[in-house]
Design an enzyme around this catalytic site. Sequence first.
Site, short mmCIF file in Angstrom:
data_model
loop_
_atom_site.label_atom_id
_atom_site.label_comp_id
_atom_site.label_asym_id
_atom_site.label_seq_id
_atom_site.Cartn_x
_atom_site.Cartn_y
_atom_site.Cartn_z
N ASN A 183 0.84 -1.20 0.00
CA ASN A 183 0.00 0.00 0.00
C ASN A 183 0.87 1.25 0.00
O ASN A 183 1.97 1.27 0.55
CB ASN A 183 -0.97 0.00 1.19
CG ASN A 183 -0.40 0.71 2.41
OD1 ASN A 183 -0.50 1.95 2.52
ND2 ASN A 183 0.24 -0.03 3.30
N PHE A 238 -1.53 8.20 4.33
CA PHE A 238 -2.32 8.84 5.40
C PHE A 238 -3.55 9.58 4.86
O PHE A 238 -3.82 10.74 5.22
CB PHE A 238 -1.48 9.84 6.22
CG PHE A 238 -0.39 9.25 7.06
CD1 PHE A 238 -0.34 7.89 7.36
CD2 PHE A 238 0.60 10.07 7.59
CE1 PHE A 238 0.67 7.36 8.14
CE2 PHE A 238 1.62 9.55 8.38
CZ PHE A 238 1.66 8.20 8.66
N SER A 245 5.74 5.27 8.62
CA SER A 245 5.08 4.99 7.34
C SER A 245 6.06 5.29 6.22
O SER A 245 6.72 6.33 6.23
CB SER A 245 3.83 5.84 7.16
OG SER A 245 3.43 5.76 5.81
N ASN A 276 5.13 5.98 3.28
CA ASN A 276 4.38 6.67 2.23
C ASN A 276 4.21 8.17 2.46
O ASN A 276 3.47 8.83 1.75
CB ASN A 276 3.01 6.01 2.07
CG ASN A 276 3.14 4.54 1.73
OD1 ASN A 276 3.95 4.19 0.87
ND2 ASN A 276 2.40 3.69 2.42
N THR A 277 4.87 8.71 3.47
CA THR A 277 4.89 10.15 3.67
C THR A 277 6.36 10.55 3.59
O THR A 277 7.18 10.02 4.35
CB THR A 277 4.30 10.54 5.05
OG1 THR A 277 2.91 10.19 5.03
CG2 THR A 277 4.44 12.02 5.34
N LYS A 307 5.84 3.87 17.07
CA LYS A 307 5.76 2.81 16.05
C LYS A 307 6.90 2.95 15.06
O LYS A 307 7.06 4.00 14.43
CB LYS A 307 4.42 2.86 15.32
CG LYS A 307 4.28 1.71 14.32
CD LYS A 307 2.85 1.47 13.95
CE LYS A 307 2.72 0.35 12.94
NZ LYS A 307 1.33 0.13 12.53
N ASN A 340 6.04 -1.42 11.33
CA ASN A 340 5.23 -0.96 10.19
C ASN A 340 5.54 -1.84 8.97
O ASN A 340 6.23 -2.85 9.09
CB ASN A 340 5.57 0.52 9.93
CG ASN A 340 4.34 1.28 9.45
OD1 ASN A 340 3.65 0.83 8.53
ND2 ASN A 340 4.06 2.42 10.07
C1 LIG Z 1 -3.44 -0.71 3.73
C2 LIG Z 1 -2.61 -0.46 4.95
C3 LIG Z 1 -2.64 0.78 5.58
C4 LIG Z 1 -1.88 1.02 6.72
N1 LIG Z 1 -1.96 2.24 7.34
C5 LIG Z 1 -1.27 2.45 8.49
C6 LIG Z 1 -1.42 3.66 9.20
O1 LIG Z 1 -2.18 4.56 8.83
N2 LIG Z 1 -0.68 3.83 10.34
C7 LIG Z 1 0.15 2.86 10.82
O2 LIG Z 1 0.77 3.07 11.87
N3 LIG Z 1 0.29 1.69 10.17
C8 LIG Z 1 -0.40 1.45 9.04
N4 LIG Z 1 -0.28 0.26 8.39
C9 LIG Z 1 0.67 -0.76 8.92
C10 LIG Z 1 -0.01 -1.80 9.79
O3 LIG Z 1 -0.54 -1.22 10.97
C11 LIG Z 1 1.00 -2.90 10.19
O4 LIG Z 1 2.04 -2.30 10.95
C12 LIG Z 1 1.62 -3.60 8.99
O5 LIG Z 1 0.67 -3.78 7.97
C13 LIG Z 1 2.20 -4.96 9.35
O6 LIG Z 1 1.23 -5.83 9.88
P1 LIG Z 1 0.46 -6.95 8.99
O7 LIG Z 1 1.52 -7.75 8.29
O8 LIG Z 1 -0.34 -7.73 9.99
O9 LIG Z 1 -0.40 -6.21 8.03
C14 LIG Z 1 -1.03 0.00 7.23
C15 LIG Z 1 -1.00 -1.25 6.61
C16 LIG Z 1 -1.78 -1.49 5.48
C17 LIG Z 1 -1.72 -2.86 4.83
#
Ligand SMILES: Cc1cc2nc3c(=O)[nH]c(=O)nc-3n(C[C@H](O)[C@H](O)[C@H](O)COP(=O)(O)O)c2cc1C
Length: 373
Positions: free
Chosen positions: A114, A118, A202, A204-205, A244, A273
């Site tokens: 992704n 934000f 993140s 993406n920022t 985080k 993350n």
């Molecule tokens: C589509 C998407 C959006 C995410 N947005 C955020 C976010 O806004 N803030 C954040 O701290 N982590 C965000 N994450 C990261 C998740 O909280 C997590 O740290 C990461 O996906 C790893 O866990 P997983 O393998 O169980 O998905 C996002 C992950 C995904 C897939």
Amino acid sequence: MSLLPYPLLRPFLFRLDAEAAHELTLAQLERIQHTPLLALAAQPRIDDPLTLAGLRFPNRVGLAAGLDKNARCIDAWGALGFGFVEVGTVTPLAQAGNPKPRIFRLPQSRALINRLGFNNEGLAAFVANVRRSRLRAQGSSAASTASSCATASAQGTAPALVLGLNIGKNAATPIERASDDYLTALEAVYPYADYVAVNISSPNTQNLRALQSDAALEQLLATLAERRAELSAASGVRRPLLIKIAPDLDAEQIEAIAAALLRHGMDGVIATNTTLGRSAVQGQPHADEAGGLSGAPLLQASNAVVRALRQRLGPNFPIIGVGGVQSGADAQSKLEAGADLVQLYTGLIYRGPALVPEVARALASLPHPAPAR
Ligand SMILES: Cc1cc2nc3c(=O)[nH]c(=O)nc-3n(C[C@H](O)[C@H](O)[C@H](O)COP(=O)(O)O)c2cc1C
């Protein structure tokens, strides 16, 4: 077991664009969460209480940030059996995020990429949604502190789930002014959070991850600690602050982060993350899309960061492990690496809500950490 059969729903959802499927699911959860229809999705909350950072968690499985960026469905998540729910990342002002498409499935690896950036409706809408949730409307946000939960248990009522509010910075705010955004967000969410998660990881920022390095991290953590002390003195409630971090850090960077967390009195760390690494998914459709990779290929890299943090932070520092949990065994591997609690995101997309009680049960069979945590 939930009456909504996810194995039947998944093929339909996977025929839709990933973000459209996400939106549809959130809209349905939001629509039913305060109606009797919620019973159709409800699952047991496995009882495996743990007190950590002064909060009593009913069990050790949480929703990871990003799935519910605007805090629309807090009560629905509670009904799915989570012990804690982290909503956000919220930024001070609403922002659209990156152009679509910006979420991609890699089903062969049970992964996602992704680059949302934000996208969210901003602090005012976020706080209004949090306040509307039954979890918050029912009682004070202190409802899940250790002492009031102890009272709840003594009275025979289930302890409330713990609510984490995850904050970030707007894309338009220059990185040198990042702390202004974090402080604005901290002040706004402070009265409603059981803990505040500070997202500096993140991918993406632009430049956000630079906040994890020495001088920037020092300045940000010092500023946050100082404002938290003021908020805590004014309100009489000290909210835990958790940071985080990314998985793409070398040993030296992890060492520096761990030292800074201890030096500034942070209450915990959330690791990790999404990753910029692509080695595990090379050659697959969408593998070269820009953004953060999550899901199964992240498990080992994320566990390695948890392990390194635990070594440096000692046995009592709270660590939430997140990244790649898609089964009870995956979750157990996080605790074995040194995490106290785990969070899920991508696993929910591939396995559906049944993953929540499955993971909670698997963790309930493992011993609890030292009481000092
Ligand atoms: C589509 C998407 C959006 C995410 N947005 C955020 C976010 O806004 N803030 C954040 O701290 N982590 C965000 N994450 C990261 C998740 O909280 C997590 O740290 C990461 O996906 C790893 O866990 P997983 O393998 O169980 O998905 C996002 C992950 C995904 C897939």
